[in-house]
Design a protein around this motif. Structure first.
Motif, short mmCIF file in Angstrom:
data_model
loop_
_atom_site.label_atom_id
_atom_site.label_comp_id
_atom_site.label_asym_id
_atom_site.label_seq_id
_atom_site.Cartn_x
_atom_site.Cartn_y
_atom_site.Cartn_z
N VAL A 37 69.11 93.95 2.43
CA VAL A 37 70.00 94.53 3.43
C VAL A 37 71.21 93.65 3.72
O VAL A 37 72.33 94.13 3.79
N PHE A 38 70.99 92.35 3.87
CA PHE A 38 72.01 91.50 4.46
C PHE A 38 72.95 90.84 3.47
O PHE A 38 72.55 90.37 2.41
N ALA A 39 74.21 90.78 3.87
CA ALA A 39 75.23 89.95 3.25
C ALA A 39 75.61 88.91 4.31
O ALA A 39 75.12 88.95 5.44
N ASP A 40 76.49 88.01 3.96
CA ASP A 40 76.88 86.93 4.88
C ASP A 40 77.41 87.47 6.20
O ASP A 40 77.07 86.96 7.27
N GLN A 41 78.23 88.53 6.17
CA GLN A 41 78.80 89.07 7.41
C GLN A 41 77.71 89.58 8.34
O GLN A 41 77.80 89.45 9.56
N TYR B 260 65.00 72.66 5.91
CA TYR B 260 64.42 73.77 5.18
C TYR B 260 65.16 75.07 5.48
O TYR B 260 65.49 75.84 4.58
N ILE B 261 65.44 75.32 6.75
CA ILE B 261 66.13 76.54 7.14
C ILE B 261 67.57 76.52 6.65
O ILE B 261 68.10 77.52 6.15
N GLU B 262 68.23 75.36 6.75
CA GLU B 262 69.61 75.24 6.28
C GLU B 262 69.72 75.52 4.78
O GLU B 262 70.74 76.02 4.31
N GLN B 263 68.67 75.22 4.01
CA GLN B 263 68.73 75.36 2.56
C GLN B 263 68.31 76.74 2.07
O GLN B 263 68.16 76.95 0.87
N GLN B 264 68.15 77.70 2.97
CA GLN B 264 67.86 79.06 2.53
C GLN B 264 69.00 79.57 1.66
O GLN B 264 70.16 79.21 1.88
N ASN B 265 68.69 80.37 0.70
CA ASN B 265 69.68 80.87 -0.25
C ASN B 265 70.46 82.03 0.36
O ASN B 265 70.23 83.20 0.05
N ARG B 266 71.40 81.70 1.22
CA ARG B 266 72.20 82.70 1.94
C ARG B 266 73.13 83.42 0.97
O ARG B 266 73.82 82.78 0.17
N PRO B 267 73.19 84.76 1.02
CA PRO B 267 74.07 85.49 0.11
C PRO B 267 75.53 85.28 0.46
O PRO B 267 75.88 85.00 1.59
N ALA B 268 76.36 85.40 -0.56
CA ALA B 268 77.80 85.21 -0.35
C ALA B 268 78.46 86.45 0.16
O ALA B 268 78.02 87.53 0.09
N ARG C 27 76.78 87.89 12.12
CA ARG C 27 76.69 88.68 13.36
C ARG C 27 75.28 88.63 13.94
O ARG C 27 75.10 88.55 15.15
N MET C 28 74.27 88.64 13.06
CA MET C 28 72.88 88.55 13.50
C MET C 28 72.64 87.26 14.28
O MET C 28 71.98 87.27 15.31
N GLU C 29 73.21 86.17 13.80
CA GLU C 29 73.05 84.89 14.51
C GLU C 29 73.67 84.97 15.90
O GLU C 29 73.08 84.49 16.87
N GLU C 30 74.85 85.55 16.02
CA GLU C 30 75.50 85.69 17.33
C GLU C 30 74.63 86.51 18.29
O GLU C 30 74.46 86.16 19.45
#
Length: 138
Positions: A31-35, A130-138, A39-42
């Motif tokens: 489902v998720f892309a970076d955008q 560990y959380i910072e190194q998650q493979n976040r999509p571009a 927004r989810m974090e906010e």
């Protein structure tokens, strides 16, 4: 006491409670892309603030998110999770109607279950890394 990192005080207690939460999308849909994650974090930071908790770290991938939450003992973790999932699902669906194809049958963004783990013996910086190194999509 104030010199200890992460130690918080309440009216009648001193505490350092951290929970590692993982929420997975319904049917593990991508489902998720970076955008969306930005927004989810906010949204989740605002919910945490309402509960007098601190969102220490947030990241995710295309089908799940990780949160590290510092919370006071008066907060029931299950109520915080319910609010985090409910509010984020509702707002993301409102703000990104193009995501409807991922949840059109059930009208749910998140799977019904979640993972909640205490920090345990792992140093908080290891969990943050560990959380910072998650493979976040571009």
């Amino acid at each position: 006491m104030a010199d200890l990192e992460g130690v918080r005080t309440g009216r009648h207690c001193v505490f350092t409670l951290h929970a590692h939460l993982v929420f997975v999308t319904k049917s593990r849909h991508i489902v998720f892309a970076d955008q969306h994650l930005t927004r989810m974090e906010e949204i989740m930071r605002a919910v945490c603030s309402d509960f007098e908790t601190q969102l220490v770290e947030f990241n995710g991938e295309t089908n799940h998110v990780h949160l590290l939450v510092n919370f006071p003992p008066k907060i029931a973790l299950s109520k915080l999770v319910n609010s985090l999932k409910g509010v984020s699902s509702r707002r993301i669906r409102q703000e990104f109607p193009d995501l409807a194809r991922h949840y059109w049958r059930t009208n749910q963004l998140w799977a019904g279950s979640y993972f909640a783990g205490s920090r345990g013996e792992a140093p908080i910086n290891v969990l943050r890394q560990y959380i910072e190194q998650q493979n976040r999509p571009a």
